[in-house]
Design a protein around this motif. Structure first.
Motif, PDB file in Angstrom:
ATOM      1  N   SER A 151     -49.263  72.796 -10.625  1.00 49.92           N
ATOM      2  CA  SER A 151     -50.083  71.749 -11.231  1.00 49.92           C
ATOM      3  C   SER A 151     -51.551  72.043 -10.946  1.00 49.92           C
ATOM      4  CB  SER A 151     -49.693  70.366 -10.708  1.00 49.92           C
ATOM      5  OG  SER A 151     -49.860  70.298  -9.324  1.00 49.92           O
ATOM      6  N   CYS A 152     -52.392  71.638 -11.894  1.00 53.54           N
ATOM      7  CA  CYS A 152     -53.812  71.976 -11.805  1.00 53.54           C
ATOM      8  C   CYS A 152     -54.651  70.802 -12.279  1.00 53.54           C
ATOM      9  CB  CYS A 152     -54.064  73.207 -12.675  1.00 53.54           C
ATOM     10  SG  CYS A 152     -55.779  73.710 -12.747  1.00 53.54           S
ATOM     11  N   ASP A 153     -55.743  70.560 -11.584  1.00 46.67           N
ATOM     12  CA  ASP A 153     -56.749  69.582 -11.996  1.00 46.67           C
ATOM     13  C   ASP A 153     -58.109  70.149 -11.589  1.00 46.67           C
ATOM     14  OD1 ASP A 153     -58.281  67.446 -12.724  1.00 46.67           O
ATOM     15  OD2 ASP A 153     -57.449  66.052 -11.251  1.00 46.67           O
ATOM     16  N   LEU A 154     -58.721  70.892 -12.526  1.00 43.93           N
ATOM     17  CA  LEU A 154     -60.013  71.526 -12.278  1.00 43.93           C
ATOM     18  C   LEU A 154     -61.005  71.125 -13.366  1.00 43.93           C
ATOM     19  CD1 LEU A 154     -58.732  75.108 -11.370  1.00 43.93           C
ATOM     20  CD2 LEU A 154     -59.746  73.464  -9.801  1.00 43.93           C
ATOM     21  N   PRO A 155     -62.278  71.024 -13.029  1.00 42.50           N
ATOM     22  CA  PRO A 155     -63.282  70.712 -14.054  1.00 42.50           C
ATOM     23  C   PRO A 155     -63.511  71.928 -14.954  1.00 42.50           C
ATOM     24  CG  PRO A 155     -64.359  71.184 -11.990  1.00 42.50           C
ATOM     25  CD  PRO A 155     -62.888  71.200 -11.706  1.00 42.50           C
ATOM     26  N   PHE A 156     -63.956  71.673 -16.171  1.00 48.07           N
ATOM     27  CA  PHE A 156     -64.240  72.773 -17.092  1.00 48.07           C
ATOM     28  C   PHE A 156     -65.627  72.592 -17.688  1.00 48.07           C
ATOM     29  CE2 PHE A 156     -64.325  74.817 -21.219  1.00 48.07           C
ATOM     30  CZ  PHE A 156     -63.932  76.096 -20.870  1.00 48.07           C
ATOM     31  N   PHE A 157     -66.401  73.666 -17.665  1.00 53.01           N
ATOM     32  CA  PHE A 157     -67.721  73.699 -18.273  1.00 53.01           C
ATOM     33  C   PHE A 157     -67.748  74.951 -19.139  1.00 53.01           C
ATOM     34  CE2 PHE A 157     -68.035  71.973 -13.982  1.00 53.01           C
ATOM     35  CZ  PHE A 157     -68.621  70.749 -14.208  1.00 53.01           C
ATOM     36  N   GLY A 158     -67.841  74.772 -20.416  1.00 52.86           N
ATOM     37  CA  GLY A 158     -67.867  75.947 -21.277  1.00 52.86           C
ATOM     38  C   GLY A 158     -67.394  75.623 -22.677  1.00 52.86           C
ATOM     39  N   TYR A 185     -64.399  67.506  -3.254  1.00 48.01           N
ATOM     40  CA  TYR A 185     -63.369  68.521  -3.024  1.00 48.01           C
ATOM     41  C   TYR A 185     -61.985  68.016  -3.442  1.00 48.01           C
ATOM     42  CZ  TYR A 185     -66.964  70.950  -0.455  1.00 48.01           C
ATOM     43  OH  TYR A 185     -68.119  71.592  -0.114  1.00 48.01           O
ATOM     44  N   THR A 186     -61.918  67.336  -4.569  1.00 52.96           N
ATOM     45  CA  THR A 186     -60.636  66.843  -5.060  1.00 52.96           C
ATOM     46  C   THR A 186     -60.077  67.716  -6.174  1.00 52.96           C
ATOM     47  OG1 THR A 186     -61.737  65.379  -6.619  1.00 52.96           O
ATOM     48  CG2 THR A 186     -61.184  64.470  -4.463  1.00 52.96           C
ATOM     49  N   TYR A 187     -60.732  68.811  -6.498  1.00 54.55           N
ATOM     50  CA  TYR A 187     -60.266  69.695  -7.556  1.00 54.55           C
ATOM     51  C   TYR A 187     -59.346  70.743  -6.946  1.00 54.55           C
ATOM     52  CZ  TYR A 187     -64.051  67.448 -10.058  1.00 54.55           C
ATOM     53  OH  TYR A 187     -64.868  66.519 -10.630  1.00 54.55           O
ATOM     54  N   PHE A 188     -58.186  70.929  -7.546  1.00 57.72           N
ATOM     55  CA  PHE A 188     -57.165  71.743  -6.912  1.00 57.72           C
ATOM     56  C   PHE A 188     -56.292  72.466  -7.938  1.00 57.72           C
ATOM     57  CE2 PHE A 188     -55.344  67.663  -7.884  1.00 57.72           C
ATOM     58  CZ  PHE A 188     -54.114  67.989  -8.423  1.00 57.72           C
ATOM     59  N   LEU A 189     -55.554  73.425  -7.436  1.00 59.10           N
ATOM     60  CA  LEU A 189     -54.449  74.047  -8.140  1.00 59.10           C
ATOM     61  C   LEU A 189     -53.351  74.205  -7.098  1.00 59.10           C
ATOM     62  CD1 LEU A 189     -54.336  76.710 -10.784  1.00 59.10           C
ATOM     63  CD2 LEU A 189     -52.880  77.000  -8.808  1.00 59.10           C
ATOM     64  N   LYS A 190     -52.242  73.506  -7.292  1.00 62.99           N
ATOM     65  CA  LYS A 190     -51.104  73.589  -6.376  1.00 62.99           C
ATOM     66  C   LYS A 190     -50.110  74.576  -6.969  1.00 62.99           C
ATOM     67  CE  LYS A 190     -51.519  68.791  -4.966  1.00 62.99           C
ATOM     68  NZ  LYS A 190     -50.911  67.469  -5.059  1.00 62.99           N
ATOM     69  N   PHE A 191     -49.935  75.694  -6.279  1.00 61.78           N
ATOM     70  CA  PHE A 191     -49.039  76.729  -6.786  1.00 61.78           C
ATOM     71  C   PHE A 191     -47.716  76.682  -6.050  1.00 61.78           C
ATOM     72  CE2 PHE A 191     -47.136  80.771  -7.544  1.00 61.78           C
ATOM     73  CZ  PHE A 191     -47.506  81.072  -8.839  1.00 61.78           C
ATOM     74  N   ASN A 198     -50.163  72.035 -23.947  1.00 63.05           N
ATOM     75  CA  ASN A 198     -50.866  72.439 -25.159  1.00 63.05           C
ATOM     76  C   ASN A 198     -51.468  73.840 -25.097  1.00 63.05           C
ATOM     77  OD1 ASN A 198     -50.439  69.837 -26.250  1.00 63.05           O
ATOM     78  ND2 ASN A 198     -52.199  69.069 -25.123  1.00 63.05           N
ATOM     79  N   ASP A 199     -51.300  74.560 -23.998  1.00 63.62           N
ATOM     80  CA  ASP A 199     -51.992  75.826 -23.846  1.00 63.62           C
ATOM     81  C   ASP A 199     -51.249  76.709 -22.843  1.00 63.62           C
ATOM     82  OD1 ASP A 199     -53.949  77.733 -24.179  1.00 63.62           O
ATOM     83  OD2 ASP A 199     -55.603  76.486 -23.494  1.00 63.62           O
ATOM     84  N   THR A 200     -51.606  77.981 -22.832  1.00 59.83           N
ATOM     85  CA  THR A 200     -51.088  78.943 -21.855  1.00 59.83           C
ATOM     86  C   THR A 200     -52.249  79.413 -21.000  1.00 59.83           C
ATOM     87  OG1 THR A 200     -49.390  79.661 -23.402  1.00 59.83           O
ATOM     88  CG2 THR A 200     -49.871  81.118 -21.571  1.00 59.83           C
ATOM     89  N   TYR A 201     -52.050  79.427 -19.686  1.00 63.01           N
ATOM     90  CA  TYR A 201     -53.114  79.754 -18.742  1.00 63.01           C
ATOM     91  C   TYR A 201     -52.745  81.006 -17.950  1.00 63.01           C
ATOM     92  CZ  TYR A 201     -54.363  74.950 -19.786  1.00 63.01           C
ATOM     93  OH  TYR A 201     -54.692  73.790 -20.432  1.00 63.01           O
ATOM     94  N   ILE A 258     -59.482  71.185 -16.925  1.00 64.00           N
ATOM     95  CA  ILE A 258     -58.259  71.980 -17.082  1.00 64.00           C
ATOM     96  C   ILE A 258     -57.185  71.264 -16.276  1.00 64.00           C
ATOM     97  CG2 ILE A 258     -57.149  74.177 -16.608  1.00 64.00           C
ATOM     98  CD1 ILE A 258     -59.806  75.546 -16.990  1.00 64.00           C
ATOM     99  N   LYS A 259     -56.276  70.628 -16.986  1.00 62.38           N
ATOM    100  CA  LYS A 259     -55.188  69.898 -16.347  1.00 62.38           C
ATOM    101  C   LYS A 259     -53.885  70.355 -16.985  1.00 62.38           C
ATOM    102  CE  LYS A 259     -57.942  65.877 -15.258  1.00 62.38           C
ATOM    103  NZ  LYS A 259     -58.096  64.439 -15.265  1.00 62.38           N
ATOM    104  N   PHE A 260     -52.981  70.804 -16.138  1.00 62.37           N
ATOM    105  CA  PHE A 260     -51.684  71.212 -16.656  1.00 62.37           C
ATOM    106  C   PHE A 260     -50.652  71.180 -15.548  1.00 62.37           C
ATOM    107  CE2 PHE A 260     -53.733  75.179 -15.335  1.00 62.37           C
ATOM    108  CZ  PHE A 260     -52.752  75.758 -14.557  1.00 62.37           C
ATOM    109  N   GLU A 261     -49.408  71.242 -15.971  1.00 58.28           N
ATOM    110  CA  GLU A 261     -48.288  71.349 -15.061  1.00 58.28           C
ATOM    111  C   GLU A 261     -47.237  72.185 -15.767  1.00 58.28           C
ATOM    112  OE1 GLU A 261     -45.214  68.387 -12.789  1.00 58.28           O
ATOM    113  OE2 GLU A 261     -47.325  67.801 -12.921  1.00 58.28           O
ATOM    114  N   GLY A 262     -46.694  73.154 -15.077  1.00 58.13           N
ATOM    115  CA  GLY A 262     -45.690  74.007 -15.687  1.00 58.13           C
ATOM    116  C   GLY A 262     -45.106  74.987 -14.695  1.00 58.13           C
ATOM    117  N   LYS A 263     -44.112  75.717 -15.155  1.00 61.52           N
ATOM    118  CA  LYS A 263     -43.451  76.715 -14.311  1.00 61.52           C
ATOM    119  C   LYS A 263     -44.157  78.058 -14.474  1.00 61.52           C
ATOM    120  CE  LYS A 263     -39.000  78.818 -13.413  1.00 61.52           C
ATOM    121  NZ  LYS A 263     -38.494  78.389 -12.155  1.00 61.52           N
TER     122      LYS A 263
END
Length: 173
Positions: A81-88, A69-75, A129-132, A101-106
């Motif tokens: 900031s986000c640190d989630l696994p990605f399968f696809g 349970y260490t995968y999160f998205l802090k809004f 590198n991307d927009t989410y 999926i790891k990113f940090e932004g406003k």
């Protein structure tokens, strides 16, 4: 004899009045649900919360239960900031790129829609590198689903919980 009968009737009356004042399990459950709903609404109104992922469903794939349970998205309105696994399927990411999926932004374009049984919460975050595009469906019991669409990856869905951030989590952000 009439005194004993009077005392007995008085005791029965007192017992019934004590039982009448106690809340039933159903009433207690309803109060707890109402309290939880208020907490969730306050979190969403403050736009500061943590989503903890427990399950993930990739597009066209099977449900994957996350053991850790260490995968999160802090809004937060200032930074997300986000640190989630990605399968696809990944489109424009190199082989040595990060698998999750790891990113940090406003966050931008924040929209909140309250319904009778849930809250729909949307935001867009530009990472390095991307927009989410983040789409939350938050239920009043604290459970939530998160759908993430991005330019470089296939859509993916997460199931988890919403909670208030701990003080040390906010300091690290």
């Amino acid at each position: 004899m009439s005194t004993r009968l009077s005392i007995l009737l008085l005791m029965c009356f007192l017992n019934f009045s004590v039982f009448a004042q106690q809340k039933t399990k159903k009433e207690l459950k309803a109060e707890q649900a109402e309290k939880k709903q208020k907490e969730i609404e306050d979190l969403i109104d403050s736009k500061t919360f943590v989503f903890e992922a427990q399950k993930v469903t990739p597009q066209g794939g099977r449900l994957i239960i996350l053991d850790d349970y260490t995968y999160f998205l802090k809004f937060n309105v200032d930074t997300t900031s986000c640190d989630l696994p990605f399968f696809g399927r990944v489109y424009n990411v190199g082989y040595n790129g990060d698998g999750g999926i790891k990113f940090e932004g406003k966050p931008e374009n924040i929209k909140v829609g309250k319904k009778s049984k849930n809250i729909n919460f949307q935001a867009t975050v530009r990472g390095q590198n991307d927009t989410y595009d983040l789409m939350f469906r938050i239920f009043y019991n604290g459970s939530a689903t998160l759908s993430i669409n991005s330019n470089n990856r296939a859509p993916i869905n997460y199931d988890g919980i919403i909670r208030a951030p701990k003080e040390k989590e906010m300091e690290n952000q």
